[in-house]
Design a protein around this motif. Structure first.
Motif, mmCIF file in Angstrom:
data_model
loop_
_atom_site.group_PDB
_atom_site.id
_atom_site.type_symbol
_atom_site.label_atom_id
_atom_site.label_comp_id
_atom_site.label_asym_id
_atom_site.label_seq_id
_atom_site.Cartn_x
_atom_site.Cartn_y
_atom_site.Cartn_z
ATOM 1 N N ASP A 49 0.758 -1.035 -0.046
ATOM 2 C CA ASP A 49 -0.024 0.306 -0.391
ATOM 3 C C ASP A 49 1.160 1.348 -0.192
ATOM 4 O O ASP A 49 0.769 2.820 0.101
ATOM 5 N N TYR A 50 1.890 1.169 0.279
ATOM 6 C CA TYR A 50 2.830 2.738 0.582
ATOM 7 C C TYR A 50 3.268 3.027 -1.199
ATOM 8 O O TYR A 50 3.180 2.328 -1.813
ATOM 9 N N GLN A 51 3.104 4.267 -0.204
ATOM 10 C CA GLN A 51 3.298 5.591 -1.821
ATOM 11 C C GLN A 51 4.181 6.955 -0.908
ATOM 12 O O GLN A 51 3.652 7.025 0.131
ATOM 13 N N LEU A 52 4.891 6.943 -1.889
ATOM 14 C CA LEU A 52 5.711 8.480 -1.624
ATOM 15 C C LEU A 52 5.174 9.110 -2.760
ATOM 16 O O LEU A 52 5.449 9.001 -4.171
ATOM 17 N N MET A 53 4.463 10.060 -2.142
ATOM 18 C CA MET A 53 3.744 11.872 -3.085
ATOM 19 C C MET A 53 4.921 13.011 -2.977
ATOM 20 O O MET A 53 5.460 12.978 -1.482
ATOM 21 N N ILE A 54 5.557 13.378 -3.967
ATOM 22 C CA ILE A 54 6.399 14.389 -4.279
ATOM 23 C C ILE A 54 5.574 15.877 -4.908
ATOM 24 O O ILE A 54 5.222 16.099 -5.683
ATOM 25 N N ASN A 55 5.062 16.894 -4.451
ATOM 26 C CA ASN A 55 4.278 17.820 -5.058
ATOM 27 C C ASN A 55 4.521 19.053 -3.733
ATOM 28 O O ASN A 55 5.760 19.222 -3.509
ATOM 29 N N GLY A 56 3.873 20.325 -5.194
ATOM 30 C CA GLY A 56 4.538 21.946 -4.842
ATOM 31 C C GLY A 56 4.680 22.225 -5.679
ATOM 32 O O GLY A 56 4.463 21.985 -6.721
ATOM 33 N N LEU A 57 6.172 23.062 -5.551
ATOM 34 C CA LEU A 57 6.438 23.347 -6.801
ATOM 35 C C LEU A 57 7.828 22.528 -7.145
ATOM 36 O O LEU A 57 8.693 22.364 -7.170
ATOM 37 N N VAL A 58 6.696 21.952 -7.407
ATOM 38 C CA VAL A 58 7.915 20.871 -9.086
ATOM 39 C C VAL A 58 6.841 20.684 -10.481
ATOM 40 O O VAL A 58 5.673 21.157 -10.421
ATOM 41 N N ASP A 59 8.076 20.280 -11.136
ATOM 42 C CA ASP A 59 7.142 20.789 -13.004
ATOM 43 C C ASP A 59 6.101 18.777 -12.336
ATOM 44 O O ASP A 59 4.611 19.560 -13.224
ATOM 45 N N LYS A 60 5.955 17.911 -12.147
ATOM 46 C CA LYS A 60 4.875 17.007 -11.644
ATOM 47 C C LYS A 60 4.330 17.141 -10.617
ATOM 48 O O LYS A 60 5.826 15.586 -10.046
ATOM 49 N N PRO A 61 3.313 16.549 -9.435
ATOM 50 C CA PRO A 61 3.387 15.651 -8.590
ATOM 51 C C PRO A 61 3.376 14.320 -9.256
ATOM 52 O O PRO A 61 2.602 13.866 -10.018
ATOM 53 N N MET A 62 4.306 13.729 -8.587
ATOM 54 C CA MET A 62 4.649 12.263 -8.298
ATOM 55 C C MET A 62 3.979 11.733 -7.377
ATOM 56 O O MET A 62 4.251 11.314 -6.191
ATOM 57 N N ILE A 63 3.775 10.140 -7.770
ATOM 58 C CA ILE A 63 3.689 8.974 -6.873
ATOM 59 C C ILE A 63 4.961 7.715 -6.856
ATOM 60 O O ILE A 63 4.468 7.462 -7.894
ATOM 61 N N PHE A 64 5.443 7.328 -5.816
ATOM 62 C CA PHE A 64 5.937 6.484 -6.246
ATOM 63 C C PHE A 64 5.683 5.375 -5.166
ATOM 64 O O PHE A 64 5.444 5.609 -4.275
ATOM 65 N N THR A 65 6.110 4.127 -5.882
ATOM 66 C CA THR A 65 5.440 3.068 -4.544
ATOM 67 C C THR A 65 7.032 2.301 -4.686
ATOM 68 O O THR A 65 7.858 2.268 -5.205
ATOM 69 N N MET A 66 6.554 1.407 -4.174
ATOM 70 C CA MET A 66 8.076 0.670 -2.687
ATOM 71 C C MET A 66 8.734 -0.553 -4.100
ATOM 72 O O MET A 66 9.663 0.330 -4.342
ATOM 73 N N ASP A 67 7.918 -0.622 -4.951
ATOM 74 C CA ASP A 67 8.825 -1.032 -6.568
ATOM 75 C C ASP A 67 9.292 -0.293 -6.940
ATOM 76 O O ASP A 67 10.293 -0.996 -7.937
ATOM 77 N N ASP A 68 8.742 1.043 -7.319
ATOM 78 C CA ASP A 68 9.192 2.832 -8.109
ATOM 79 C C ASP A 68 10.398 2.092 -7.255
ATOM 80 O O ASP A 68 11.528 2.719 -8.209
ATOM 81 N N LEU A 69 10.415 3.029 -5.893
ATOM 82 C CA LEU A 69 11.685 3.489 -5.278
ATOM 83 C C LEU A 69 12.680 1.988 -5.492
ATOM 84 O O LEU A 69 13.855 2.471 -5.909
ATOM 85 N N LYS A 70 12.379 1.027 -5.396
ATOM 86 C CA LYS A 70 13.634 -0.104 -5.689
ATOM 87 C C LYS A 70 14.665 -0.451 -7.088
ATOM 88 O O LYS A 70 15.487 -0.645 -7.799
ATOM 89 N N ARG A 71 13.492 0.685 -7.833
ATOM 90 C CA ARG A 71 13.832 0.715 -9.282
ATOM 91 C C ARG A 71 14.936 1.837 -9.921
ATOM 92 O O ARG A 71 15.865 2.059 -10.624
ATOM 93 N N PHE A 72 15.563 2.653 -8.658
ATOM 94 C CA PHE A 72 15.880 4.017 -8.977
ATOM 95 C C PHE A 72 17.355 3.228 -8.706
ATOM 96 O O PHE A 72 17.157 2.386 -8.230
ATOM 97 N N PRO A 73 18.580 4.000 -9.707
ATOM 98 C CA PRO A 73 19.817 3.611 -9.095
ATOM 99 C C PRO A 73 20.009 3.494 -6.945
ATOM 100 O O PRO A 73 19.237 4.833 -6.571
ATOM 101 N N ARG A 74 20.651 2.784 -6.170
ATOM 102 C CA ARG A 74 20.491 3.156 -4.366
ATOM 103 C C ARG A 74 22.164 2.467 -4.317
ATOM 104 O O ARG A 74 23.038 2.258 -4.898
#
Lengths: 224, 431
Positions: free
Chosen positions: B128-153
């Motif tokens: 169920d986890y989501q990380l939302m980025i909003n405010g002064l950004v070009d596009k407000p985004m939501i990342f799931t756990m699967d999403d986070l694990k696809r970034f370079p770490r």
């Protein structure tokens, strides 16, 4: 249903473009990970309020409405007069105590901005039932706390989105930015290594208070 | 103490000073040469010692899978986090302390990392986890756990210290045990995504100056973080010491703000709003501001200054035997690496430089040792750390002169342990 978003092709294109665009600040969507949040999704979570009023919802509430809600939802911990029960936070009073040995840091005596009161009640209170208050209720509780702290003195006062930023908190000017280091550093010389003191005396002992948790006593101070 | 029985969870008793005394008196039997009367080391059961052969040498032990998730030996059952009940009104908005005196090296085991919650430890389903980025950004985004694990770490070892660590000691020595005086610190290896990658995915607008990370717990913990720090070394971590974050440390994802006060390391992080001004949230105004003697209060005191403490001996870990002994301790700085640690045995008259062993990493715990011969005389032990910026750990009195005694937070003063002839150790202050 596929786990993958339908925009895989789009993602691939963005990635290809990214190779060209990676220098300097990255472009949005560099990795093509995540999905755009809808305005409805953002609205459901975007609850923060700033000192300039950004984020305040529409609504209003009076001191007397706040008193009734506070009595029902808040007083069990904070007391009917916001005086605090047991070790739960004292919310009112404490003016002119900040320089004393026992400062009482309340909304009225310490907090620099009213938006903090609204933001915190709205996101975290009542303790154990957070984000359950309607905007009008949060305005009303905030109005009641202003009244209990003598920041507004009219018991007919109504706090609203429109008049919110006209309220100034009495201790705002006493917050200063971090000016550490405020103790000697190497710039003032190497630390002494030998014969640094003539004598050393023990000036205090934890045993005198004896508040370590295998004793049954309470200590002073706190971490709040 | 090696025969200490395992107690039910929640009733584990610490072998504190008085417990040690009782144990010493009860141990009886042969006492090792050089042992201090009244504080003799546990001597063990002779039936398990040479020339006899112990049961564990005769009979089979547990097979594999007896403990699918391994736990420490029952003889280590006393090595637990502990709280100080009178500090807080309840356990949901409270803190417990890392047993520093039982640990070595620089890595804190996951189950012993101190806990600080403001609305209890949330139980978040990673599906169920989501990380939302909003405010002064070009596009407000939501990342799931699967999403986070696809970034370079990346993998980074950092200490996390609560700004209130040692906060009970501003008015004088109060708690007998480095677990209680200094145990609001831990150090683990985090695996996660550099925050800048996530922010760039949403696209920062040119007027983006501040972030507001916000927790998904019932406290909705929120703080203001300047954009420079966020783009420098902040991370969204999902592993600690190789395994998933512990629930009490923000499972499934938390913010890592290296070198800065622990309150900013938002756990169960659900959202980051990007803005052009700070928010002045409750935890950076009402709390985590440092009240000075003149009634002014410092705000945004983010960096954790250079600090050290001798973890052994200490009140929960007395000296047991005369002769060769080892002083062990930890040093750290939120502004860089630990360059040097000095130790004194005589309350600060004379200092010797300690031996640092193990990795010396920026914004991580650093382990030091000092070997010495103890002849049974009283000692006044202190350690003093110096970091890579040239900052020297101050005395508590130097801090009091600069700030008074109402600051609560950021007490990094030099700690004094009084080792008595009995081997007992007490938290004291000296002239």
């Amino acid at each position: 249903m596929s786990r993958f978003p339908e925009s895989r092709l789009v993602t691939a294109c963005v990635l290809a473009a990214g190779i060209v665009l990676t220098a300097g600040l990255a472009q949005a969507g560099k990795f093509g990970i995540g999905h755009e949040a809808t305005s409805e999704e953002v609205a459901g979570w975007d609850i923060d309020v700033r000192p300039d009023g950004q984020g305040l919802p529409e609504g209003s509430g009076s001191v007397s409405q706040g008193e009734a809600i506070f009595s029902e939802r808040c007083a069990v911990c904070h007391g009917d007069f916001a005086e605090g029960v047991d070790r739960w936070p004292v919310l009112a009073g404490g003016r002119d105590t900040l320089k004393s040995d026992r400062p009482v840091k309340t909304i009225g005596s310490y907090w620099p901005y009213l938006s903090t009161v609204f933001d915190y009640i709205n996101r975290a209170m009542p303790f154990g039932d957070a984000q359950s208050l309607e905007p009008d209720e949060v305005y009303a509780i905030t109005a009641f706390l202003l009244y209990m702290n003598d920041i507004v003195t009219d018991d007919q006062f109504v706090l609203s989105k429109e008049n919110f930023t006209t309220i100034k908190m009495p201790n705002e000017a006493n917050f200063i930015d971090d000016d550490r280091p405020d103790t000697p550093t190497l710039a003032k010389g190497e630390p002494c290594m030998s014969n640094c003191k003539e004598s050393v005396e023990i000036t205090g002992r934890a045993r005198i208070l004896d508040v370590t948790p295998d004793a049954d006593e309470e200590g002073g101070g706190g971490i709040d | 103490m090696s025969k200490q029985k395992q107690s039910a969870p929640g009733t584990v008793q610490m072998p504190a000073r008085r417990a040690f005394l009782k144990a010493g008196a009860a141990a009886g039997g042969a006492i090792a040469a050089g042992a201090v009367p009244g504080l003799a080391s546990a001597t063990g059961n002779p039936e398990n010692q040479a020339p006899n052969v112990a049961d564990w040498s005769h009979y089979l032990g547990d097979g594999v899978d007896a403990h699918p998730y391994g736990m420490p030996s029952e003889h280590e059952a006393h090595v637990v986090r502990r709280n100080v009940e009178w500090l807080t009104a309840d356990t949901q908005s409270s803190i417990n302390f890392t047993p520093l005196h039982e640990l070595d090296g620089i890595i804190t085991p996951n189950g012993l990392c101190f806990e600080r919650h403001h609305g209890g430890a949330a139980e978040v389903d990673p599906a169920d986890y989501q990380l939302m980025i909003n405010g002064l950004v070009d596009k407000p985004m939501i990342f799931t756990m699967d999403d986070l694990k696809r970034f370079p770490r990346v993998n980074r070892i950092y200490f996390l210290e609560c700004a209130a660590n040692s906060g009970m000691e501003w008015r004088g020595a109060q708690l007998n045990g480095c677990q209680f005086t200094h145990g609001m610190v831990h150090c683990v290896m985090y695996t996660g995504v550099p925050l800048k990658y996530i922010l760039e995915e949403a696209g920062l607008k040119t007027n983006a100056k501040w972030l507001m990370p916000e927790g998904g717990d019932a406290a909705g913990m929120n703080r203001s973080v300047p954009i420079e720090k966020a783009l420098d070394d902040c991370m969204i971590a999902f592993k600690m010491n190789g395994e998933a974050l512990r629930r009490e440390q923000g499972y499934p994802a938390r913010l890592v703000v290296p070198g800065w006060e622990g309150n900013m390391w938002v756990k169960w992080i659900r959202r980051i709003e990007v803005g052009d001004e700070p928010w002045h949230a409750r935890e950076e105004t009402s709390k985590y501001t440092d009240l000075l003697e003149n009634g002014k209060a410092r705000r945004f005191t983010w960096e954790m200054d250079c600090k050290s403490v001798i973890t052994n001996p200490s009140p929960q870990a007395p000296l047991m035997v005369k002769g060769h002994n080892i002083i062990s301790g930890l040093a750290w700085s939120g502004r860089g690496t630990v360059e040097r640690v000095d130790v004194t045995l005589d309350g600060g008259k004379n200092w010797r430089t300690a031996r640092i062993d193990g990795p010396v990493l920026p914004k991580a715990l650093t382990r030091f040792y000092f070997e010495f011969e103890w002849n049974g005389e009283g000692l006044l032990l202190q350690s003093r750390a110096i970091d890579s910026t040239g900052y020297i750990q101050p005395t508590k009195d130097e801090l009091r002169v600069a700030r008074g005694t109402n600051s609560i937070y950021h007490n990094n003063g030099i700690q004094t342990w009084h080792v008595q002839a009995s081997g007992e150790v007490e938290n004291v202050e000296v002239s």
